[in-house]
Design a protein around this motif. Structure first.
Motif, mmCIF file in Angstrom:
data_model
loop_
_atom_site.group_PDB
_atom_site.id
_atom_site.type_symbol
_atom_site.label_atom_id
_atom_site.label_comp_id
_atom_site.label_asym_id
_atom_site.label_seq_id
_atom_site.Cartn_x
_atom_site.Cartn_y
_atom_site.Cartn_z
ATOM 1 N N ARG A 79 90.237 92.527 63.932
ATOM 2 C CA ARG A 79 90.214 91.573 65.155
ATOM 3 C C ARG A 79 89.672 90.293 65.148
ATOM 4 O O ARG A 79 90.176 89.169 65.649
ATOM 5 C CB ARG A 79 89.236 92.129 66.205
ATOM 6 C CG ARG A 79 89.158 91.423 67.525
ATOM 7 C CD ARG A 79 88.047 92.293 68.583
ATOM 8 N NE ARG A 79 86.803 92.112 68.146
ATOM 9 C CZ ARG A 79 85.761 91.187 68.148
ATOM 10 N NH1 ARG A 79 86.569 89.995 68.717
ATOM 11 N NH2 ARG A 79 84.861 91.024 67.750
ATOM 12 N N THR A 80 88.805 90.169 64.326
ATOM 13 C CA THR A 80 87.928 88.779 63.948
ATOM 14 C C THR A 80 88.356 87.888 62.858
ATOM 15 O O THR A 80 88.138 86.864 62.503
ATOM 16 C CB THR A 80 86.425 88.810 63.609
ATOM 17 O OG1 THR A 80 86.291 89.861 62.458
ATOM 18 C CG2 THR A 80 85.624 89.968 64.673
ATOM 19 N N GLY A 81 89.554 88.581 62.065
ATOM 20 C CA GLY A 81 90.187 87.823 61.312
ATOM 21 C C GLY A 81 89.295 87.697 60.005
ATOM 22 O O GLY A 81 89.746 86.838 59.021
ATOM 23 N N ALA A 82 88.414 88.760 59.593
ATOM 24 C CA ALA A 82 87.614 88.666 58.575
ATOM 25 C C ALA A 82 88.719 88.976 57.118
ATOM 26 O O ALA A 82 88.144 88.287 56.134
ATOM 27 C CB ALA A 82 86.616 90.019 58.781
ATOM 28 N N PHE A 83 89.610 89.614 57.148
ATOM 29 C CA PHE A 83 90.295 89.668 55.882
ATOM 30 C C PHE A 83 90.898 88.326 55.645
ATOM 31 O O PHE A 83 91.596 88.489 54.708
ATOM 32 C CB PHE A 83 91.368 90.561 56.116
ATOM 33 C CG PHE A 83 90.774 92.355 56.335
ATOM 34 C CD1 PHE A 83 90.206 92.564 54.920
ATOM 35 C CD2 PHE A 83 90.570 92.931 57.420
ATOM 36 C CE1 PHE A 83 89.920 93.933 54.940
ATOM 37 C CE2 PHE A 83 90.220 94.136 57.370
ATOM 38 C CZ PHE A 83 89.915 94.780 56.343
ATOM 39 N N GLN A 84 90.958 87.234 56.192
ATOM 40 C CA GLN A 84 91.254 86.001 56.156
ATOM 41 C C GLN A 84 90.394 84.947 55.470
ATOM 42 O O GLN A 84 90.585 83.901 55.099
ATOM 43 C CB GLN A 84 91.958 85.180 57.185
ATOM 44 C CG GLN A 84 93.475 85.886 57.276
ATOM 45 C CD GLN A 84 93.517 87.165 58.127
ATOM 46 O OE1 GLN A 84 92.858 87.403 59.050
ATOM 47 N NE2 GLN A 84 94.027 88.135 57.575
ATOM 48 N N ARG A 85 88.976 85.669 55.489
ATOM 49 C CA ARG A 85 88.099 84.979 54.908
ATOM 50 C C ARG A 85 87.817 84.601 53.551
ATOM 51 O O ARG A 85 88.602 85.597 52.757
ATOM 52 C CB ARG A 85 86.829 85.373 55.640
ATOM 53 C CG ARG A 85 86.503 85.135 57.127
ATOM 54 C CD ARG A 85 86.448 83.750 57.512
ATOM 55 N NE ARG A 85 86.602 83.491 59.067
ATOM 56 C CZ ARG A 85 85.418 83.059 59.556
ATOM 57 N NH1 ARG A 85 84.215 82.990 58.940
ATOM 58 N NH2 ARG A 85 85.408 82.844 61.024
ATOM 59 N N LYS A 86 87.224 83.808 52.960
ATOM 60 C CA LYS A 86 87.201 84.075 51.314
ATOM 61 C C LYS A 86 86.003 84.874 50.906
ATOM 62 O O LYS A 86 86.428 85.533 49.713
ATOM 63 C CB LYS A 86 86.382 82.474 50.919
ATOM 64 C CG LYS A 86 87.266 81.356 51.117
ATOM 65 C CD LYS A 86 86.728 79.760 50.542
ATOM 66 C CE LYS A 86 87.634 78.887 50.950
ATOM 67 N NZ LYS A 86 87.037 77.503 50.618
ATOM 68 N N VAL A 87 85.204 85.476 51.519
ATOM 69 C CA VAL A 87 84.376 86.451 50.902
ATOM 70 C C VAL A 87 83.889 87.529 52.103
ATOM 71 O O VAL A 87 83.792 87.170 53.329
ATOM 72 C CB VAL A 87 82.849 85.927 50.641
ATOM 73 C CG1 VAL A 87 81.978 86.924 50.326
ATOM 74 C CG2 VAL A 87 83.218 84.837 49.526
ATOM 75 N N LEU A 88 84.269 88.800 51.766
ATOM 76 C CA LEU A 88 84.064 89.958 52.722
ATOM 77 C C LEU A 88 82.885 90.793 51.999
ATOM 78 O O LEU A 88 83.164 91.276 50.747
ATOM 79 C CB LEU A 88 85.296 90.784 52.879
ATOM 80 C CG LEU A 88 85.066 91.918 53.739
ATOM 81 C CD1 LEU A 88 84.411 91.813 55.070
ATOM 82 C CD2 LEU A 88 86.511 92.682 53.848
ATOM 83 N N VAL A 89 81.644 90.906 52.652
ATOM 84 C CA VAL A 89 80.651 91.606 52.157
ATOM 85 C C VAL A 89 80.448 93.103 52.961
ATOM 86 O O VAL A 89 80.365 93.018 54.148
ATOM 87 C CB VAL A 89 79.316 90.971 52.281
ATOM 88 C CG1 VAL A 89 78.378 91.731 51.613
ATOM 89 C CG2 VAL A 89 79.442 89.370 51.507
ATOM 90 N N VAL A 90 80.772 94.108 52.186
ATOM 91 C CA VAL A 90 80.493 95.284 52.664
ATOM 92 C C VAL A 90 79.004 95.818 52.451
ATOM 93 O O VAL A 90 78.862 96.035 51.223
ATOM 94 C CB VAL A 90 81.380 96.663 52.255
ATOM 95 C CG1 VAL A 90 81.401 97.904 52.724
ATOM 96 C CG2 VAL A 90 83.035 95.957 52.279
ATOM 97 N N ALA A 91 78.287 95.881 53.420
ATOM 98 C CA ALA A 91 76.844 95.899 53.357
ATOM 99 C C ALA A 91 76.364 97.285 53.594
ATOM 100 O O ALA A 91 76.613 97.948 54.721
ATOM 101 C CB ALA A 91 75.947 95.012 54.123
ATOM 102 N N GLY A 92 75.381 97.852 52.719
ATOM 103 C CA GLY A 92 74.746 99.215 53.157
ATOM 104 C C GLY A 92 73.315 98.712 53.872
ATOM 105 O O GLY A 92 72.574 97.826 53.288
ATOM 106 N N VAL A 93 72.913 99.416 55.056
ATOM 107 C CA VAL A 93 71.756 99.203 55.423
ATOM 108 C C VAL A 93 70.767 100.212 55.248
ATOM 109 O O VAL A 93 71.035 100.913 54.558
ATOM 110 C CB VAL A 93 71.972 99.338 57.167
ATOM 111 C CG1 VAL A 93 73.087 98.551 57.416
ATOM 112 C CG2 VAL A 93 72.510 100.815 57.525
ATOM 113 N N THR A 94 69.437 99.776 55.591
ATOM 114 C CA THR A 94 68.337 100.901 55.443
ATOM 115 C C THR A 94 68.404 102.003 56.518
ATOM 116 O O THR A 94 69.100 101.942 57.397
ATOM 117 C CB THR A 94 67.056 100.144 55.267
ATOM 118 O OG1 THR A 94 66.807 99.454 56.681
ATOM 119 C CG2 THR A 94 66.975 99.177 54.313
#
Length: 348
Positions: A79-94
């Motif tokens: 929805r946000t167009g994230a796959f068109q950005r230069k960097v996509l960070v998949v982050a693990g939370v605490t």
């Protein structure tokens, strides 16, 4: 307590346009999507036009299972167009769903806001309770989130998709590494990874440590000559870039971080980090004593963040250099690293 207000930007989860309701994000999630550098503050830092960073977050109350939360997170990325950005960070939370603000702010400044960060909550418990009571939940969450993102990302043309970066601090590092069977899988399925203050029971961290090159110490191992994977307590100790192949995997770990070295094995077995020459911050008078050392390191975990940055479980003072090494922004210089680290330090 941080001030939290519902985001107005459609590029944030919890906004009016979001598929994720604001009141389902939880305190940690609301902090993440309502904070961080703005497009203007990034432009002021870089001196160039900037983009507004994308932050996607799904809370425990948003959907009942890890797979459902992950599917919703991917829908938010699309929805946000994230796959068109230069960097996509998949982050693990605490455990409670927290991400270290200094770290996620740093990557956004570094890439001029042309980034997207995605995370999903898996527990309401503090991290120490999560990894004692229920380690399965963060592992399932990390694997579900990464697999869901990877399924979409891997089908995109290689020259029209973002750098896919895996990130986690503490129990978040455990969660994200749980998505991979081996360190080779990390390199085969991502464009790089940054794991910070990794708990001792984590794989593939444990296998990499066990198979470190002969003569390298447990607190700062060398793995396969440092060709792709490197360990250091500080990012400026990761070594020369011209001998470093892609993708790059960085483990930041302090020799005196009790979260990294706590293990049930301490009950009856002396660890290598006490047998070998001591790393920085480890008392030369410390000796292994059955049971007692286990209890000592257990207690130390509760005080591991109540020490100066660069010690114990505190890593924000070295995060910029680590991000630069892993993501390799074009034209980035050591002077920019120092400038951005000073800004991050001032915000902490």
């Amino acid at each position: 307590m941080l001030f939290r207000s519902q985001p107005t930007s459609p590029l944030r989860s919890g906004s009016a346009q979001s598929l994720v309701a604001w009141d389902t994000l939880g305190e940690a999630g609301q902090n993440i999507v309502s904070q961080g550098p703005t497009q203007q503050s990034i432009a002021d830092f870089t001196g160039a036009p900037a983009m507004e960073p994308i932050r996607v977050y799904v809370g425990m109350k948003t959907a009942p299972t890890a797979k459902q939360r992950s599917a919703l997170a991917v829908a938010e990325l699309e929805r946000t167009g994230a796959f068109q950005r230069k960097v996509l960070v998949v982050a693990g939370v605490t455990g409670t769903g927290w991400l270290e603000p200094q770290s996620i702010n740093a990557i956004e400044y570094m890439w001029g806001g042309d980034t997207a960060i995605v995370a999903a909550q898996y527990s309401f418990l503090p991290s120490w309770m999560s990894f004692i009571i229920d380690r399965q939940r963060p592992a399932e969450a990390g694997q579900a989130l990464f697999d869901a993102v990877y399924e979409v990302w891997s089908k995109l043309p290689p020259d029209h998709r973002p750098k896919l970066i895996v990130y986690g601090l503490s129990l978040g590092s455990y969660a994200m590494q749980s998505a991979f069977a081996t360190i080779g899988s990390v390199m085969n399925q991502s464009d790089g990874a940054l794991f910070v203050g990794t708990p001792n029971f984590t794989e593939p961290w444990g296998t990499v440590e066990e198979n470190r090159d002969p003569g390298s110490p447990e607190w700062k191992p060398v793995y396969e000559g440092g060709e792709n994977v490197r360990f250091a307590p500080q990012s400026d100790q990761l070594g020369e870039s011209d001998t470093w192949s892609d993708p790059r995997v960085v483990y930041l770990q302090h020799a005196n971080d009790p979260v990294v070295w706590w293990s049930y094995n301490l009950f009856a077995q002396e660890p290598d980090w006490l047998k070998e020459p001591r790393g920085p911050g480890v008392s030369p008078s410390m000796r292994w004593i059955p049971v007692i050392t286990f209890l000592q390191v257990t207690v130390d975990q509760f005080f591991g963040v109540n020490v100066p940055n660069g010690n114990g479980h505190n890593y924000p003072n070295t995060i910029v250099g680590a991000w630069a090494d892993v993501t390799q922004p074009p034209g980035w210089t050591s002077a920019q690293t120092a400038k951005l680290q000073a800004l991050i330090d001032s915000q902490g």
